[in-house]
Design a protein around this motif. Structure first.
Motif, PDB file in Angstrom:
ATOM      1  N   SER A  63       0.831  -1.205   0.000  1.00  0.00           N
ATOM      2  CA  SER A  63       0.000   0.000   0.000  1.00  0.00           C
ATOM      3  C   SER A  63       0.864   1.252   0.000  1.00  0.00           C
ATOM      4  O   SER A  63       2.051   1.202   0.335  1.00  0.00           O
ATOM      5  N   ARG A  64       0.249   2.376  -0.353  1.00  0.00           N
ATOM      6  CA  ARG A  64       0.991   3.646  -0.394  1.00  0.00           C
ATOM      7  C   ARG A  64       1.657   3.945   0.937  1.00  0.00           C
ATOM      8  O   ARG A  64       2.800   4.366   0.998  1.00  0.00           O
ATOM      9  N   ARG A  65       0.928   3.801   2.030  1.00  0.00           N
ATOM     10  CA  ARG A  65       1.430   3.932   3.406  1.00  0.00           C
ATOM     11  C   ARG A  65       1.038   2.626   4.087  1.00  0.00           C
ATOM     12  O   ARG A  65      -0.087   2.458   4.524  1.00  0.00           O
ATOM     13  N   HIS A  66       1.946   1.695   4.153  1.00  0.00           N
ATOM     14  CA  HIS A  66       1.632   0.322   4.534  1.00  0.00           C
ATOM     15  C   HIS A  66       1.844   0.045   6.019  1.00  0.00           C
ATOM     16  O   HIS A  66       0.996  -0.553   6.676  1.00  0.00           O
ATOM     17  N   ALA A  67       2.995   0.451   6.563  1.00  0.00           N
ATOM     18  CA  ALA A  67       3.339   0.091   7.940  1.00  0.00           C
ATOM     19  C   ALA A  67       4.363   1.063   8.502  1.00  0.00           C
ATOM     20  O   ALA A  67       4.985   1.827   7.757  1.00  0.00           O
ATOM     21  N   THR A  68       4.536   1.009   9.832  1.00  0.00           N
ATOM     22  CA  THR A  68       5.630   1.716  10.477  1.00  0.00           C
ATOM     23  C   THR A  68       6.446   0.716  11.285  1.00  0.00           C
ATOM     24  O   THR A  68       5.900  -0.242  11.836  1.00  0.00           O
ATOM     25  N   ILE A  69       7.737   0.944  11.316  1.00  0.00           N
ATOM     26  CA  ILE A  69       8.648   0.188  12.177  1.00  0.00           C
ATOM     27  C   ILE A  69       9.246   1.218  13.124  1.00  0.00           C
ATOM     28  O   ILE A  69       9.825   2.214  12.677  1.00  0.00           O
ATOM     29  N   SER A  70       9.076   0.998  14.443  1.00  0.00           N
ATOM     30  CA  SER A  70       9.471   2.001  15.437  1.00  0.00           C
ATOM     31  C   SER A  70      10.390   1.415  16.487  1.00  0.00           C
ATOM     32  O   SER A  70      10.167   0.305  16.969  1.00  0.00           O
ATOM     33  N   VAL A  71      11.402   2.202  16.857  1.00  0.00           N
ATOM     34  CA  VAL A  71      12.285   1.845  17.964  1.00  0.00           C
ATOM     35  C   VAL A  71      11.648   2.397  19.232  1.00  0.00           C
ATOM     36  O   VAL A  71      11.333   3.586  19.303  1.00  0.00           O
ATOM     37  N   THR A  72      11.434   1.528  20.223  1.00  0.00           N
ATOM     38  CA  THR A  72      10.859   1.932  21.502  1.00  0.00           C
ATOM     39  C   THR A  72      11.847   1.575  22.612  1.00  0.00           C
ATOM     40  O   THR A  72      12.876   0.956  22.359  1.00  0.00           O
ATOM     41  N   THR A  73      11.516   1.927  23.833  1.00  0.00           N
ATOM     42  CA  THR A  73      12.372   1.573  24.963  1.00  0.00           C
ATOM     43  C   THR A  73      12.385   0.067  25.196  1.00  0.00           C
ATOM     44  O   THR A  73      13.288  -0.450  25.840  1.00  0.00           O
ATOM     45  N   LYS A  74      11.401  -0.655  24.654  1.00  0.00           N
ATOM     46  CA  LYS A  74      11.312  -2.110  24.823  1.00  0.00           C
ATOM     47  C   LYS A  74      11.765  -2.884  23.593  1.00  0.00           C
ATOM     48  O   LYS A  74      11.596  -4.081  23.523  1.00  0.00           O
ATOM     49  N   GLY A  75      12.327  -2.199  22.603  1.00  0.00           N
ATOM     50  CA  GLY A  75      12.789  -2.866  21.391  1.00  0.00           C
ATOM     51  C   GLY A  75      12.170  -2.242  20.157  1.00  0.00           C
ATOM     52  O   GLY A  75      11.859  -1.061  20.141  1.00  0.00           O
ATOM     53  N   VAL A  76      11.964  -3.063  19.137  1.00  0.00           N
ATOM     54  CA  VAL A  76      11.433  -2.588  17.862  1.00  0.00           C
ATOM     55  C   VAL A  76      10.052  -3.187  17.647  1.00  0.00           C
ATOM     56  O   VAL A  76       9.832  -4.371  17.887  1.00  0.00           O
ATOM     57  N   VAL A  77       9.114  -2.344  17.197  1.00  0.00           N
ATOM     58  CA  VAL A  77       7.751  -2.796  16.932  1.00  0.00           C
ATOM     59  C   VAL A  77       7.369  -2.432  15.505  1.00  0.00           C
ATOM     60  O   VAL A  77       7.884  -1.475  14.928  1.00  0.00           O
ATOM     61  N   ILE A  78       6.462  -3.231  14.952  1.00  0.00           N
ATOM     62  CA  ILE A  78       5.906  -2.945  13.628  1.00  0.00           C
ATOM     63  C   ILE A  78       4.404  -2.795  13.782  1.00  0.00           C
ATOM     64  O   ILE A  78       3.791  -3.447  14.632  1.00  0.00           O
ATOM     65  N   GLU A  79       3.829  -1.911  12.972  1.00  0.00           N
ATOM     66  CA  GLU A  79       2.388  -1.685  13.013  1.00  0.00           C
ATOM     67  C   GLU A  79       1.862  -1.555  11.592  1.00  0.00           C
ATOM     68  O   GLU A  79       2.408  -0.802  10.784  1.00  0.00           O
ATOM     69  N   ASP A  80       0.802  -2.303  11.287  1.00  0.00           N
ATOM     70  CA  ASP A  80       0.125  -2.204  10.005  1.00  0.00           C
ATOM     71  C   ASP A  80      -0.719  -0.933  10.016  1.00  0.00           C
ATOM     72  O   ASP A  80      -1.411  -0.651  10.992  1.00  0.00           O
ATOM     73  N   LEU A  81      -0.659  -0.157   8.942  1.00  0.00           N
ATOM     74  CA  LEU A  81      -1.420   1.086   8.842  1.00  0.00           C
ATOM     75  C   LEU A  81      -2.705   0.866   8.035  1.00  0.00           C
ATOM     76  O   LEU A  81      -3.015   1.630   7.133  1.00  0.00           O
ATOM     77  N   ASN A  82      -3.447  -0.196   8.380  1.00  0.00           N
ATOM     78  CA  ASN A  82      -4.695  -0.558   7.690  1.00  0.00           C
ATOM     79  C   ASN A  82      -4.466  -0.782   6.199  1.00  0.00           C
ATOM     80  O   ASN A  82      -5.248  -0.336   5.361  1.00  0.00           O
ATOM     81  N   SER A  83      -3.396  -1.487   5.882  1.00  0.00           N
ATOM     82  CA  SER A  83      -3.046  -1.752   4.490  1.00  0.00           C
ATOM     83  C   SER A  83      -3.993  -2.775   3.873  1.00  0.00           C
ATOM     84  O   SER A  83      -4.668  -3.524   4.576  1.00  0.00           O
ATOM     85  N   GLN A  84      -4.015  -2.815   2.556  1.00  0.00           N
ATOM     86  CA  GLN A  84      -4.868  -3.747   1.820  1.00  0.00           C
ATOM     87  C   GLN A  84      -4.421  -5.193   2.013  1.00  0.00           C
ATOM     88  O   GLN A  84      -5.242  -6.073   2.239  1.00  0.00           O
TER      89      GLN A  84
END
Length: 143
Positions: A63-84
Motif C-alpha cells: 500500500s501507499r502507506r503500509h506500515a511503520t517500524i518504530s524503535v521503543t524503549t522495549k525494542g522494535v515494533v511494527i504496526e500495520d497502517l490498515n493496508s490492503q
C-alpha cells in the motif's frame, strides 16, 4: 540509499532530524539488483509503495502507506497502517503494535523482509566468504 545516507527522521514523515539516542537496526530484502542490507538510524520508519516513504517498496501488494517500524524503549515494533494486503511476522498477522526480534521474517504485503536487530555503526557487520565450512550459533526468536 546506503548505510551512510543522510535521509533520516524521528517522526512518520521522511526528512525530520534524527534524535541523538536512536539505535540503528538492520533488515534485508531481495531486490531486482540482488540482496539489499539496509541499516535504519531512525526512530520511526514509514514503509509503503510511495517514493516519499523511508522504505519505498515498489510492489503492487504494498500500500501507499503500509506500515511503520518504530524503535521503543522495549525494542522494535511494527504496526500495520490498515493496508490492503496486511503485515505478518513469522506468518502471523499483525494487529496493533507487534514486537519484532532478530531472526523474524516480516511480510509487507507479499514482500518478505528479514529483521537482524540492532547493529553498532562503529563495528558494522562484515561479509564472510565461506570456502570450506562454518559453524554458527544462531539467535532464534521465541514466539
Amino acid at each position: 540509499m546506503g548505510i551512510g545516507d543522510s535521509r533520516s527522521g524521528t517522526g512518520t514523515k521522511p526528512g525530520k532530524p534524527r534524535a541523538a539516542t536512536v539505535k540503528t537496526f538492520m533488515i534485508a530484502m531481495a531486490s531486482e539488483v540482488g540482496p539489499r542490507l539496509l541499516a535504519f538510524n531512525l526512530s520511526n520508519v514509514l514503509v509503503g509503495r510511495m517514493p516519499d516513504n523511508h522504505l519505498a517498496i515498489n510492489h503492487a501488494s504494498v500500500s501507499r502507506r503500509h506500515a511503520t517500524i518504530s524503535v521503543t524503549t522495549k525494542g522494535v515494533v511494527i504496526e500495520d497502517l490498515n493496508s490492503q494486503n496486511g503485515v505478518t511476522v513469522n506468518g502471523t498477522a499483525v494487529h496493533g503494535k507487534t514486537n519484532i526480534r532478530p531472526g523474524d521474517i516480516i511480510r509487507i504485503g507479499h514482500v518478505p523482509l528479514f529483521y537482524f536487530g540492532f547493529i553498532n555503526l562503529q563495528r558494522p557487520p562484515e561479509q564472510e566468504i565461506v570456502e570450506s565450512s562454518i559453524q554458527i550459533t544462531p539467535v532464534v526468536s521465541t514466539l
